[in-house]
Enzyme design. Structure first.
Site, PDB file in Angstrom:
ATOM      1  N   ALA A 190      -4.853  -6.964  46.232  1.00  0.00           N
ATOM      2  CA  ALA A 190      -5.807  -8.003  45.817  1.00  0.00           C
ATOM      3  C   ALA A 190      -5.346  -9.396  46.232  1.00  0.00           C
ATOM      4  CB  ALA A 190      -6.023  -7.948  44.304  1.00  0.00           C
ATOM      5  N   SER A 230     -11.757  -1.585  52.172  1.00  0.00           N
ATOM      6  CA  SER A 230     -11.320  -2.784  52.875  1.00  0.00           C
ATOM      7  C   SER A 230      -9.841  -3.087  52.666  1.00  0.00           C
ATOM      8  CB  SER A 230     -12.142  -3.990  52.417  1.00  0.00           C
ATOM      9  OG  SER A 230     -13.508  -3.750  52.601  1.00  0.00           O
ATOM     10  N   CYS A 235      -6.146  -8.928  50.452  1.00  0.00           N
ATOM     11  CA  CYS A 235      -7.485  -8.576  50.945  1.00  0.00           C
ATOM     12  C   CYS A 235      -8.550  -9.417  50.249  1.00  0.00           C
ATOM     13  CB  CYS A 235      -7.759  -7.097  50.713  1.00  0.00           C
ATOM     14  SG  CYS A 235      -9.411  -6.589  51.228  1.00  0.00           S
ATOM     15  N   LYS A 260     -15.418   2.070  40.459  1.00  0.00           N
ATOM     16  CA  LYS A 260     -15.500   2.921  41.639  1.00  0.00           C
ATOM     17  C   LYS A 260     -14.810   4.259  41.437  1.00  0.00           C
ATOM     18  CE  LYS A 260     -15.405  -1.481  43.899  1.00  0.00           C
ATOM     19  NZ  LYS A 260     -14.587  -2.452  44.602  1.00  0.00           N
ATOM     20  N   THR A 288     -14.256  -2.612  48.542  1.00  0.00           N
ATOM     21  CA  THR A 288     -13.434  -1.648  47.844  1.00  0.00           C
ATOM     22  C   THR A 288     -11.992  -1.587  48.273  1.00  0.00           C
ATOM     23  OG1 THR A 288     -15.373  -0.276  47.598  1.00  0.00           O
ATOM     24  CG2 THR A 288     -13.316   0.800  47.230  1.00  0.00           C
TER      25      THR A 288
END
Length: 183
Positions: free
Chosen positions: A168, A135, A171, A44, A12
């Site tokens: 994005a 994360s 990570c 989410k 996430t």
């Protein structure tokens, strides 16, 4: 079970930005199990209490849905009062034997408040209107703060989108399938 290794799920990046009188919350769609992507388009984010409260979650999905259900009940019980509902949820989360081991974080916001809620008993309101979890949370919060400072003409939704795209790219547990909801 002796010798059984629980598979680690990472999944996430959720970011909430309050800027120029508006609030937006967004999340990526990636779910990974160890070094494998198992889902690209997870949602989410949720709207609760007559679509007046936005929630984003990180951690175990099953745990998050259990907590979302409880939080929704608290919002109904306290007529949409976000602060009271959050504090009551945390009290229950810390004292209930079934809830205590749940591992999840939630960002909750309404038109006036933004909160980070954890099972450790924390209900935290960010100083600057930016909060991120998961994360890639730190990778998303940094560009959001920079964009607020250096590009104040952008609205909250644009800041969330741009920041999540940057996260994005950095990570490995985040992707560019981004959902954003606003109030």
């Amino acid at each position: 079970m002796e010798g059984h290794k629980v598979k680690e799920w990472r999944s996430t990046t959720v970011l909430c930005v309050r800027h120029s009188g508006h609030v937006a919350i967004g999340g990526d769609g990636q779910v990974t199990m160890q070094d494998t992507v198992v889902k690209h388009g997870a949602n989410k984010l949720r709207r609760l209490y007559h679509e007046k409260v936005l929630v984003g979650f990180a951690g175990s999905a099953g745990d998050a849905f259990t907590l979302l259900e409880r939080f929704s009940g608290k919002l109904e019980e306290y007529q949409g009062n976000l602060l009271r509902s959050a504090h009551e949820l945390v009290k229950e989360w810390r004292t209930d034997k079934m809830l205590r081991p749940l591992e999840s974080l939630m960002i909750c916001c309404d038109r006036e408040n933004t909160l980070l809620i954890s099972g450790g008993g924390e209900v935290i309101e960010p100083d600057d209107g930016v909060v991120a979890i998961g994360s890639g949370g730190g990778y998303a919060a940094a560009p959001a703060r920079a964009l607020i400072a250096d590009a104040p003409h952008l609205d909250a939704e644009e800041i969330v989108r741009k920041s999540l795209l940057i996260a994005a790219d950095i990570c490995i547990y985040s992707n560019q399938k981004i959902n954003v909801v606003t109030l």
